[in-house]
Design a protein around this motif. Structure first.
Motif: not given
Length: 334
Positions: A55-68
């Motif tokens: 259920t945790v939110a997965v935001t666009a920021a968490a999906l930033d290709i520079a991060l992940t």
């Protein structure tokens, strides 16, 4: 290839002994619980290829290709994927798979339990009993009556309107019909009915019980509010095993307190985890009010041994299917 798998919320269904198809290998990092702010950093720290959430939110920021940069797959161990930014995932080519159908029996049975508890007014009767009111009044039969005047309907006299007719809705229909209830399926709000469905407003007006088992989408947010409750029968029971946000909680509380509807069984809330500070339905004065026919449960409709087993099986199938290029189309959400 070696796959780094990160499970972010094992508190819900645990974590099975995950594998990947040979000759690939994998390592698994797991967290019992993660807040939205934890998602990106935890995936980054593990250099994740695969993320598992519930259920945790997965935001666009968490999906930033520079991060992940290595992230390729998110598996939601749930039917709903509304907490994932699907557009952001699709934009960078991260596949999102869900686990539909795993909790169908549990959710449908919970819906039936909530309905019967409200129709028989079990909570108001139990509260009055514990308060010592029986010896004082001589009888508590009126606590089992809507408005203290209308005895509960028998199942054969019920008309149940389903809003949402996917796998859960169909199973709810089977269970309710088995008890002798008439079941109708509401068309989408504002849409012309088809396939034997009943216009939305007509369904609300006709039903003695309304069961919500629809997904949370822009179309269903705020689906039921003051205007809709005003059209329902005064002994109507609302059951919500859908998603929070589909029902205006403040409007529902007003409808319950004023006798506009007869009762409500609620398992989901606009803000979760829910509590007295976030939901008017859970306020202390509501809990203390013996007259309010509200059965509230903490998003536990899905819980069962069968659901846990199904979640483990489908999670593994999704990981295998992704790696082998054999994903089931009905599970692809991005």
């Amino acid at each position: 290839m070696h796959y780094n798998i990160v499970a972010l919320e094992t508190m819900f269904s645990g974590l099975p002994n995950l594998t990947v198809p040979a000759p690939h290998t994998c390592s698994v990092v797991s967290f019992e619980r993660s807040a939205p702010v934890d998602v990106g950093p935890r995936l980054a720290a593990a250099d994740a290829d695969i993320a598992i959430i519930t259920t945790v939110a997965v935001t666009a920021a968490a999906l930033d290709i520079a991060l992940t940069p290595r992230l390729k797959l998110i598996v939601a161990v749930a039917a709903g994927t509304d907490t994932i930014d699907l557009a952001a995932a699709a934009a960078r080519g991260v596949r999102v798979l869900n686990c539909p159908g795993c909790n169908v029996d549990a959710v449908a049975e919970h819906a039936l339990a909530l309905f019967l508890a409200c129709r028989r007014r079990l909570l108001p009767s139990s509260r009055a009993l514990y308060s010592g009111a029986w010896p004082q009044r001589g009888t508590l039969i009126r606590t089992a009556m809507t408005g203290q005047t209308h005895p509960p309907r028998a199942c054969a006299a019920e008309t149940v309107a389903l809003i949402g007719y996917g796998a859960v809705g169909k199973r709810v229909a089977t269970l309710f019909r088995a008890l002798g209830m008439r079941v109708i399926v509401a068309a989408r709000k504002g849409a012309l009915p088809s396939d034997g469905r009943v216009p939305f407003q007509e369904a609300l007006q006709t039903a003695s019980a309304v069961v919500l088992c629809c997904p949370r989408t822009p179309e269903t947010l705020g689906l039921l509010g003051e205007a809709e409750f005003a059209t329902m029968q005064p002994d109507c029971v609302l059951v919500n095993v859908a998603r929070g946000g589909v029902v205006d909680e403040q409007a529902l509380l007003v409808a319950l307190r004023s006798g506009i509807i007869g009762g409500a069984g609620v398992d989901v809330y606009g803000q979760e985890p829910a509590g007295p500070d976030s939901s008017p339905l859970l306020a202390a004065d509501v809990a203390a009010d013996l007259s309010i026919n509200l059965m509230a449960t903490p998003h536990t409709a899905w819980v069962s041994a069968q659901t846990t087993d199904n979640n483990a099986r489908v999670l593994q199938e999704n990981i295998d299917g992704f790696i082998l290029g054999e994903m089931l189309a009905e599970r692809i959400r991005a």
